[in-house]
Design a protein around this motif. Structure first.
Motif, short mmCIF file in Angstrom:
data_model
loop_
_atom_site.label_atom_id
_atom_site.label_comp_id
_atom_site.label_asym_id
_atom_site.label_seq_id
_atom_site.Cartn_x
_atom_site.Cartn_y
_atom_site.Cartn_z
N SER A 163 5.44 4.22 -27.83
CA SER A 163 6.15 3.28 -26.95
C SER A 163 6.24 3.84 -25.54
O SER A 163 6.14 3.09 -24.56
N ASP B 127 10.00 -9.76 -29.27
CA ASP B 127 10.21 -9.29 -27.90
C ASP B 127 11.52 -9.82 -27.31
O ASP B 127 12.17 -9.13 -26.52
N ARG B 130 14.24 -7.55 -28.51
CA ARG B 130 14.19 -6.27 -27.78
C ARG B 130 14.76 -6.45 -26.37
O ARG B 130 15.51 -5.60 -25.88
N TYR B 134 17.93 -4.63 -24.69
CA TYR B 134 17.74 -3.90 -23.42
C TYR B 134 18.76 -4.33 -22.38
O TYR B 134 19.43 -3.50 -21.75
N ARG B 155 14.21 1.40 -23.21
CA ARG B 155 13.22 0.69 -24.03
C ARG B 155 12.62 1.59 -25.12
O ARG B 155 12.37 1.14 -26.24
N ILE B 158 15.10 1.89 -27.93
CA ILE B 158 15.12 0.69 -28.79
C ILE B 158 13.98 0.78 -29.80
O ILE B 158 14.16 0.49 -30.99
N SER B 159 12.81 1.23 -29.34
CA SER B 159 11.69 1.37 -30.27
C SER B 159 11.97 2.47 -31.30
O SER B 159 11.60 2.38 -32.47
N GLU B 162 14.12 0.99 -33.97
CA GLU B 162 13.30 0.19 -34.89
C GLU B 162 12.58 1.08 -35.90
O GLU B 162 12.59 0.81 -37.10
#
Lengths: 230, 230
Positions: A163, B127, B130, B134, B155, B158-159, B162
């Motif tokens: 990412s 998206d 996400r 964000y 960001r 966040i990934s 996941e």
């Protein structure tokens, strides 16, 4: 040219085009023109664009998986940093194709049609690269049968590297050398957070840090964190 | 039942089934049976399984996006921890469907066929969640126009959340409460690594840490890192 030679040439030409633009936007006509052959002849070697795309992706996946290989000598931080440089070289070379693949194709297309990028074959190739990176890192850590928390740290860090590279490609607003070093630090940071919960992870991290030189990336991180905390 | 009422009922029934098994393995017949109506009647409300899947995913996405909302009061670490608990509640409730969606469908299927999970519409929904997460985090940080490095930290974190959830679902070998707290620490750690390269990030992190209580997750992390480093 022989059949296999022609196939390899077409794969190389296609990979070059798929790297420069979203693969969904590259036509068989362009690939034929770039290879200097006719469109029907392309179809003679590959039944369709998808099979050519998958062959190109397979070559790219083997290339990328090879970049995580690194002699098992010297401090771990320096080894990880060299692997990160080669990873960003790859991402730099294949930017638009890498983005399209990892983002699952363009977010807007006609009537909910599938992008070419995500088939079970392409997903399996992506997973094979992740698995190769995972196994390489474990071997550098000298661990054969990883506990669940170490597996989590390594696999989630690989996803973080993906990412980070994708976000970097979107505008390239941060120098890549900074992100390469940052990802090495991130690995140490994620391991340190996990070690805060688990003695086994703590022992592993201490073993790694013990061999790190005072001017290596891990020692650098600890010094910087101490400065921040004070 | 009225048309909209029936549609909403079918979406609820389908979401329940898509949450329990990979959506590719759920048939319209099962959805019809679970809703207590005939198969043709399902098609009367939804032209195909994909449109019903997308409607169910839209409801799930709205649900998930809402879980990141949190009153803007009290220490940031505690707010993040509450949001992580609600995120893991969601992942816990929708495990198999969440995995299938985020992994892009099963890695093995017939003839390179596309999985239902990845269409441009489903990618756009993922998206949108996400992006909602964000924007929520930025608003909690009190930042409107984030510098590139802050955008990267948020960001990429966040990934990381996941992938941590996906790895957790694969065997649930680590208690989820540990991972919820760990992800809050990971956020601080990624921000700290970035702050080590950039004064603006350093100032931001110091502002956050200043308001953290001595028994909060951030202070806890710094104490644990200091112990490890010593």
């Amino acid at each position: 040219m022989g059949v296999e030679e022609r196939r390899q040439q077409l794969i190389g030409v296609a990979l070059e085009l798929f790297s420069q633009r979203s693969p969904d936007d590259v036509s068989i006509d362009e690939i034929a023109a770039a290879a200097g052959i006719s469109r029907p002849l392309v179809y003679h070697y590959f039944p369709g664009k998808l099979s050519l795309y998958e062959a190109a992706l397979k070559r790219a996946a083997e290339d990328l998986a090879g970049r995580f290989k690194e002699p098992q000598e010297g401090p771990l931080g320096a080894r990880l940093l060299r692997a990160m440089r080669r990873f960003f070289d790859f991402v730099d070379d294949h930017g638009p194709g890498f983005s399209a693949l990892m983002r699952g194709g363009p977010a807007v297309s006609v009537g909910g049609a599938h992008s070419m990028s995500h088939t079970s074959a392409t997903n399996a190739l992506i997973d094979s690269v992740r698995q190769a990176a995972y196994e390489q890192i474990l071997s550098h850590l000298g661990v054969q049968d990883p506990p669940a928390r170490l597996e989590l740290v390594v696999r989630s860090w690989i996803s973080l590297a993906e990412s980070t590279a994708l976000i970097w490609l979107d505008g390239r607003r941060i120098p890549r050398a900074e992100l390469e070093a940052q990802l090495v630090h991130d690995f140490a940071a994620l391991a340190a957070v996990s070690a805060a919960y688990d003695d086994e992870m703590g022992a592993l991290l201490r073993r790694i840090l013990k061999d790190e030189p005072p001017d290596g990336p891990f020692a650098d991180l600890v010094a910087r964190l101490l400065t921040l905390a004070s």
